[in-house]
Design an enzyme around this catalytic site. Structure first.
Site, mmCIF file in Angstrom:
data_model
loop_
_atom_site.group_PDB
_atom_site.id
_atom_site.type_symbol
_atom_site.label_atom_id
_atom_site.label_comp_id
_atom_site.label_asym_id
_atom_site.label_seq_id
_atom_site.Cartn_x
_atom_site.Cartn_y
_atom_site.Cartn_z
ATOM 1 N N CYS A 1 8.445 -1.605 1.556
ATOM 2 C CA CYS A 1 7.626 -0.201 1.184
ATOM 3 C C CYS A 1 7.293 0.623 2.679
ATOM 4 O O CYS A 1 8.456 1.199 3.084
ATOM 5 C CB CYS A 1 5.800 -0.393 0.849
ATOM 6 S SG CYS A 1 6.151 1.557 0.083
ATOM 7 N N HIS B 1 5.991 -3.628 -3.871
ATOM 8 C CA HIS B 1 5.642 -4.475 -3.406
ATOM 9 C C HIS B 1 5.682 -5.839 -3.734
ATOM 10 O O HIS B 1 4.855 -6.161 -4.661
ATOM 11 C CB HIS B 1 4.670 -4.130 -3.642
ATOM 12 C CG HIS B 1 4.042 -2.822 -2.828
ATOM 13 N ND1 HIS B 1 3.798 -3.164 -1.452
ATOM 14 C CD2 HIS B 1 4.083 -1.409 -3.108
ATOM 15 C CE1 HIS B 1 3.332 -1.558 -0.750
ATOM 16 N NE2 HIS B 1 3.859 -0.379 -1.461
ATOM 17 N N GLU C 1 4.520 -8.984 -2.874
ATOM 18 C CA GLU C 1 3.390 -9.022 -2.383
ATOM 19 C C GLU C 1 2.061 -8.883 -3.187
ATOM 20 O O GLU C 1 0.911 -9.072 -3.559
ATOM 21 C CB GLU C 1 2.627 -8.772 -0.639
ATOM 22 C CG GLU C 1 2.779 -7.435 -0.809
ATOM 23 C CD GLU C 1 3.327 -6.469 -0.604
ATOM 24 O OE1 GLU C 1 4.634 -6.898 -1.309
ATOM 25 O OE2 GLU C 1 2.860 -5.119 -0.172
ATOM 26 N N ARG D 1 10.769 9.251 2.137
ATOM 27 C CA ARG D 1 9.498 8.505 2.191
ATOM 28 C C ARG D 1 8.770 9.590 0.486
ATOM 29 O O ARG D 1 9.197 10.871 0.318
ATOM 30 C CB ARG D 1 8.736 9.509 2.997
ATOM 31 C CG ARG D 1 8.288 8.833 4.081
ATOM 32 C CD ARG D 1 6.784 9.257 4.940
ATOM 33 N NE ARG D 1 6.964 8.787 6.031
ATOM 34 C CZ ARG D 1 7.029 8.818 7.181
ATOM 35 N NH1 ARG D 1 6.840 10.573 6.942
ATOM 36 N NH2 ARG D 1 6.914 8.591 8.466
ATOM 37 N N GLY E 1 1.715 -0.416 3.619
ATOM 38 C CA GLY E 1 1.107 0.018 4.436
ATOM 39 C C GLY E 1 1.215 2.108 4.713
ATOM 40 O O GLY E 1 2.159 2.702 3.711
ATOM 41 N N GLU E 2 0.900 2.268 6.121
ATOM 42 C CA GLU E 2 1.560 4.069 6.280
ATOM 43 C C GLU E 2 2.793 3.871 7.716
ATOM 44 O O GLU E 2 1.793 3.343 8.562
ATOM 45 C CB GLU E 2 0.292 4.596 6.754
ATOM 46 C CG GLU E 2 -0.626 5.179 5.131
ATOM 47 C CD GLU E 2 0.392 5.571 4.174
ATOM 48 O OE1 GLU E 2 1.138 6.751 4.736
ATOM 49 O OE2 GLU E 2 0.130 5.278 3.288
#
Lengths: 297, 193
Positions: B79, B172, B174, B106, B48-49
Site C-alpha cells: 500500500c 495488505h 499483513e 493514490r 501507513g501514510e
C-alpha cells in the site's frame, strides 16, 4: 446493535486505525492549515471550525463543522480527513459519512446532543474514534462499535496532566483485569458496566481490541514522547499546533518526537528551535461546568 | 528461515508485518535509522501514510540508505510502501524512492467508505491462487515498465508485482493470517540473492 466481532467491516475500520499508528493527527480549521499539516508529516487531519481552545474561550453550543468547509479540506490533502460529531448525534454522523470523511470522532469537545446514549457505531461503514478516561469507558465505546480509542485529556488546555491520568487509568485497568480469576470476570464486568466478552479479550491478549491513541492537552514534542512512552500508539494534537507561535515548525517537531519518542536526543533536537508553546490553562482554574472530559457516559 | 528482515518502523502498521514474520519464524526487527539496515538481508515498507513516510525517510537519512540497500538486497512494500517504492505518482511531484518502475494513483478506489475486502488471484500460488485482499484507501497501478512482472490480480487490475529485487502489493497481506506472500518474499527474494 451488534455483538462485538471482528467481521470484515470492522476489520476495515480497525485497518485504517492501524495505518495511522506512530503518527500525529492534527486539528485544522482551513484548507491552508490542512496543507501545512500534511507537509509537516501529519498522518491525518481533524477538520473543525473552531479548535478546542477557541470553543473554550467563545462558549456557545459547539456543533459539527459545516460540510462545505470539511469538503474543502478533503479536496486539498491526500491524507485521511477526520471530523467530529456531537456525542449521541447520529444524524450529524450520517452527514459526515455521506460526505465521505475517513474517520468520525464522537467528541466531548462538542456540546453533547444526548445525555444518556452514544451513537450506535456498528450502524456505520465509516470508522469512529471515541474518548475515554478509564478502561470501563473505553470498553463501553468499543462495545458500541468504536474502531479506535483515545484519551480524553482536557482539550484546549495545552495541559497534559489529564491525558496522562486517562492513559494511566486505561493501562492500570488492563493490568488489573489480567490479575482476575475467571470466576471474578462477570461481576467485574457488572461493576464496570462493560460486556464480559471484552474482559475475556483483555485477559487473553493484555491489550484493547482496537488501537489506543492519546489526545487532549498535547502541546510540545516532550508531551508527545511522554504519551507514546505511556503506551499511546499515536498522538492527536488539537490546539497545540495552530495556537502556537510557529505552527509549521511545531508540527514538524511533534512528528519527529512521535516517531522517535524513545530517543531523548532526537526529542531534544526537535524541541530546540521552537518558539513559545500555547499559553495553556491550569485545570483547577477551569469552572466545573466547562470541563469537557465529564461529557460521555 | 533465520534471515534478518527489517521492517521500516517510522509510521504505519509495521507491527502487523513483524507479526506475520514472527508466524513464519523469520527473525525480524524494526528499522528507524540507516545503521539499523546493516544487518538486514531484506526490508519491508509497511502500510501507513506515504507522504509521511517519504518526509521521515528524508529526515532520517534512510532515503539514500534504502536506495543503496536495494542494489543487492530485497525490498517489499504494501500500500503506502508500494507508493514510496514506485517511480511516479499521478498528479503529485513527491520524490519517491523509484525502486520499481510503476506509475501509481493514490486513493484510487475512493475514500475510507470505499475500502473493501475481495479475492485477489495469485497464479504462482498454484495449489490455492485465491488470497484475501484487504484494500484500505488503496492505490492503483496505472502502468509499469518492461522489467516488472505481474503476480496478482483483482478483476483484471494488477495488484501485486515485482522486479528483480522489489515486491509490491496494493493491498495488505499483513492484515490477514495468510503468510504466503511474506513467505514468498523471504524464500524467493531475500534468501536467493
Amino acid at each position: 446493535m451488534q455483538m462485538f466481532k471482528f467481521d470484515k467491516n470492522h476489520k476495515l475500520k480497525i485497518g485504517l486505525a492501524e495505518m495511522l499508528k506512530g503518527g500525529v493527527i492534527m486539528d485544522v480549521t482551513t484548507a491552508d492549515q490542512a496543507k501545512i499539516a500534511e507537509d509537516a508529516g501529519a498522518v491525518a487531519v481533524m477538520a473543525l471550525e473552531r479548535i478546542p481552545a477557541d470553543i473554550r474561550a467563545q462558549g456557545g453550543v459547539a456543533r459539527m463543522s459545516s460540510p462545505a468547509m470539511i469538503k474543502e479540506i478533503m479536496d486539498r490533502v491526500t491524507i485521511p480527513v477526520m471530523a467530529k460529531c456531537r456525542i449521541g448525534h447520529f444524524a450529524e454522523a450520517q452527514i459526515l459519512q455521506s460526505i465521505g470523511v475517513d474517520f468520525i470522532d464522537e467528541s466531548e469537545v462538542l456540546t453533547p446532543a444526548d445525555d444518556q446514549f452514544h451513537v450506535d457505531k456498528w450502524a456505520f461503514k465509516v470508522p469512529f474514534v471515541c474518548g475515554c478516561r478509564d478502561l470501563g469507558e473505553a470498553l463501553r465505546r468499543i462495545a458500541e462499535g468504536a474502531a479506535m480509542i483515545r484519551t480524553k485529556g482536557e482539550a484546549g488546555t495545552g495541559n497534559i496532566i489529564e491525558a496522562v491520568r486517562h492513559m494511566r487509568g486505561v493501562q492500570a485497568g488492563i493490568r488489573e483485569v489480567k490479575t482476575l480469576g475467571s470466576e471474578e470476570l462477570v461481576i467485574r464486568a457488572k461493576e464496570m458496566g462493560v460486556p464480559v466478552d471484552q474482559l475475556v479479550y483483555i485477559q487473553k491478549r493484555g491489550k484493547l481490541p482496537v488501537p489506543n491513541f492519546a489526545a487532549g492537552g498535547v502541546a510540545t514534542p516532550a508531551d508527545a514522547s511522554l504519551m507514546m512512552q505511556l503506551g499511546a500508539e499515536s498522538i492527536f494534537v488539537g490546539s497545540g499546533i495552530f495556537k502556537s507561535d510557529d505552527p509549521e515548525n511545531r508540527a514538524r517537531a511533534i512528528v519527529m518526537a512521535t516517531t522517535n519518542y524513545d530517543n531523548p536526543d532526537i526529542v531534544a533536537k526537535a524541541s530546540e528551535s521552537l518558539k513559545s508553546a500555547m499559553h495553556g490553562l491550569e485545570i483547577s482554574e477551569i469552572p466545573e461546568s466547562e470541563i469537557m472530559q465529564h461529557r460521555g457516559w | 528461515m533465520s534471515d534478518m528482515v527489517g521492517v521500516l518502523a517510522l509510521q504505519g502498521d509495521f507491527a502487523k508485518h513483524l507479526e506475520s514474520l514472527k508466524r513464519l519464524r523469520v527473525s525480524a526487527k524494526p528499522v528507524r535509522w540507516p545503521e539499523e539496515l546493516d544487518r538486514c538481508r531484506g526490508l519491508i515498507l509497511p502500510g501507513g501514510e506515504s507522504t509521511t513516510f517519504v518526509n521521515l525517510l528524508k529526515k532520517s537519512g534512510l532515503y539514500e540508505s534504502i536506495i543503496a540497500f536495494a542494489i543487492d538486497r530485497a525490498v517489499m512494500g504494501t500500500c503506502a510502501g508500494l507508493i514510496a517504492l514506485s517511480t511516479a505518482i499521478v498528479n503529485d511531484r513527491m520524490k519517491t524512492l523509484g525502486l520499481i518502475d510503476l506509475e501509481v494513483e493514490r486513493n484510487a478506489y475512493g475514500r475510507q467508505v470505499d475500502s473493501f475486502f475481495d479475492t485477489v488471484r495469485i497464479p504462482m500460488f498454484k495449489e490455492k491462487p485465491d488470497f484475501e485482499g484487504v484494500f484500505i484507501r488503496a492505490p492503483r497501478i496505472l502502468s509499469f515498465g518492461n522489467d516488472v512482472e505481474e503476480l496478482g490480480y483483482h478483476d483484471s487490475q494488477v495488484v501485486m508485482a515485482k522486479n528483480r529485487r522489489v515486491l509490491v502489493c496494493t493491498f495488505h497481506p499483513e492484515l490477514t493470517r495468510d503468510t504466503r506472500i511474506h513467505q514468498y518474499f523471504v524464500e524467493s527474494m531475500v534468501e536467493h540473492q
